[in-house]
Write an enzyme that holds these catalytic residues in place. Structure first.
Site, short mmCIF file in Angstrom:
data_model
loop_
_atom_site.label_atom_id
_atom_site.label_comp_id
_atom_site.label_asym_id
_atom_site.label_seq_id
_atom_site.Cartn_x
_atom_site.Cartn_y
_atom_site.Cartn_z
CG HIS A 132 -1.99 -1.02 1.20
ND1 HIS A 132 -1.83 -2.23 1.84
CD2 HIS A 132 -3.21 -1.06 0.60
CE1 HIS A 132 -2.91 -2.97 1.67
NE2 HIS A 132 -3.76 -2.29 0.93
CG ASP A 231 32.19 -33.51 17.84
OD1 ASP A 231 33.24 -34.10 18.15
OD2 ASP A 231 31.30 -34.04 17.15
CG HIS A 234 33.83 -33.92 14.09
ND1 HIS A 234 34.09 -32.86 14.94
CD2 HIS A 234 33.82 -33.39 12.84
CE1 HIS A 234 34.21 -31.75 14.23
NE2 HIS A 234 34.06 -32.04 12.96
CG HIS A 239 37.12 -32.68 9.42
ND1 HIS A 239 36.28 -32.46 8.35
CD2 HIS A 239 36.55 -32.07 10.49
CE1 HIS A 239 35.24 -31.74 8.76
NE2 HIS A 239 35.38 -31.51 10.05
CG ASP A 381 31.97 -30.36 9.65
OD1 ASP A 381 32.29 -31.40 10.24
OD2 ASP A 381 32.66 -29.32 9.68
#
Length: 449
Positions: A132, A231, A234, A239, A381
């Site tokens: 508007h 973490d 991992h 990796h 990841d």
């Protein structure tokens, strides 16, 4: 009050009103959450990563009440500069006004709820609604209404129709906002995490390199947030290719260092190794901005990954580049929820403004190679997180599976002699930060006020 809720006793979703004498269904659900989610025992039920009911509580009790990162002030350096972002699922405009103040507004026209600004970024003195034509200046004030007198006469009070504005504060170049009118200041909320933000973002005058990279992943926002807080474990598997291609000396590179709990659900892992990861001329630049204790950390620090609760993470990663030269990059990233099982990742590369152009380019290339949109380790990841989220949608996993966060329970004595604040543990192979993250998460979800 009628509400679509999950029945933890029946494992179904339905809509109905509570009968007389029965506690409202949402209260029963919250009691069930308190029983099922046991952070101190390392037991985190899988259903919290896919439940629409849990997600709705998160929007109401976490994203609508806490300080949330929305931009880097380097993205809006001049009056009129703006970017559009989200706080939870609420769209917002981050804009530097003509008075040079940065403000955060709900990106919704007060007239009929239309999205006011539909561009990602730009510069403007005014925002005009495409529905508007209601027009607001970049200070949030309603200044224009088409056919004002013909349509409204004298009955429209424009002063009462300014854009809804969030509290906004900045730290280390990071712009945060909250919808809570009262509560802690940003510095109080960040607490001990400020020392580590200084370590990375006040080590020199820092600048962002272009707009953020953005991509979507079919996963729950909590998985990357707790990963960056806690973490390091991992890395040896997910990796392992870092070592295989010579970017790290071995797959155990993620263990050595400290896991540090910084309060309010914030946490980080700080990797330690031999020698600094930046050349002498860059370290000399840091010495002009940081304390001697922080410089001592930089002389040994190999990497740092951190989460500012709930959904801001920071990564400083180093690797051995061409000709055996160490190279780093620093990325600020936001895990922006788009639903219980989908998020948008926004990732900003930050570099030292005063550094040599060659150093900046090395940092940029390292970022693109490893943790940019198509980075080789970023893909590692996101494959994990999206796979987990898909798995926990199933009936058996969703209703019966608990994720195991027990690593380090019983061996959480802090080390002595570490330079920084917070509770520092002597290894990065720990899940104490994840337990603290979910403790904070649960406390907020169970707080109706």
């Amino acid at each position: 009050m009628e509400r679509r809720v999950e029945d933890p006793e029946m494992g179904v979703t339905e809509t109905r009103r509570p009968t007389d004498g029965e506690a409202p269904r949402e209260q029963r659900f919250e009691r069930w959450l308190a029983e099922r989610v046991r952070p101190e025992d390392g037991q985190i039920p899988a259903f919290i990563f896919s439940s629409p009911e849990v997600y709705q509580l998160e929007l109401e009790r976490i994203f609508a009440r806490n300080w949330l990162f929305v931009a880097h002030d380097g993205e809006v350096p001049e009056p009129g500069d703006y970017v559009t972002r989200r706080m939870g699922e609420d769209p917002v405009i981050v804009v530097r006004g003509e008075d040079n103040e940065i403000r955060v507004f709900l990106n919704v026209c007060r007239h009929r709820g239309m999205r006011l600004c539909r561009a990602d970024l730009g510069n403007t003195s005014h925002f005009r609604c495409p529905y508007h034509g209601f027009t607001y200046d970049n200070g949030g004030h309603l200044v224009g209404v088409p056919f004002h007198k013909e349509a409204y006469g004298e009955r429209l009070d424009k002063e009462q129709l300014s854009l809804l504005q969030a509290r906004c504060e900045r730290y280390a170049g990071l712009v945060f906002a909250t919808w809570a009118d009262a509560g802690p200041s940003l510095e109080q909320y960040l607490g001990d995490m400020r020392w580590y933000l200084d370590l990375l973002l006040k080590r020199a005058k820092m600048e962002v390199v272009g707009p953020p990279q953005r991509w979507t992943v079919d996963t729950n926002w909590k998985l990357p947030a707790d990963n960056f807080a806690s973490d390091a474990y991992h890395t040896a598997t997910t990796h392992a290719s870092i070592a295989a291609i010579g970017l790290a000396p071995s797959i155990g590179f993620g263990k050595d260092g400290y896991q540090i709990r910084a309060g309010n659900g914030h946490g980080l892992g700080l990797g330690i190794g031999p020698g600094p990861v930046v050349p002498p001329e860059v370290l000399a630049l840091y010495e002009r901005h940081l304390s001697s204790e922080q410089i001592d950390v930089w002389r040994r620090m190999q990497n740092l990954h951190a989460t500012v609760f709930p959904n801001l993470s920071i990564l400083m990663s180093s690797a051995t580049g061409p000709q055996g030269r160490r190279v780093i990059h620093t990325t600020v990233r936001q895990w922006q929820p788009l639903g219980p099982d989908r998020l948008e990742i926004l990732s900003w590369l930050v570099v030292e403004s005063e550094a040599d152009p060659q150093w900046k380019e090395m940092c940029r290339r390292a970022y693109i190679l490893t943790f940019g949109t198509s980075g080789i380790f970023e893909q590692d990841d996101t494959e994990n997180w999206s796979n987990i989220t898909a798995n926990v949608r199933g009936a058996i996993a969703r209703e019966t599976l608990n994720f195991n966060y027990t690593m380090g329970i019983g061996s959480e004595e802090p080390v002595t002699g570490f330079e920084g604040p917070g509770r520092a543990l002597g290894t990065k192979f720990q899940e104490a930060n994840a337990r603290a993250f979910y403790r904070r998460w649960l406390d907020l979800l169970l707080s109706a006020d």
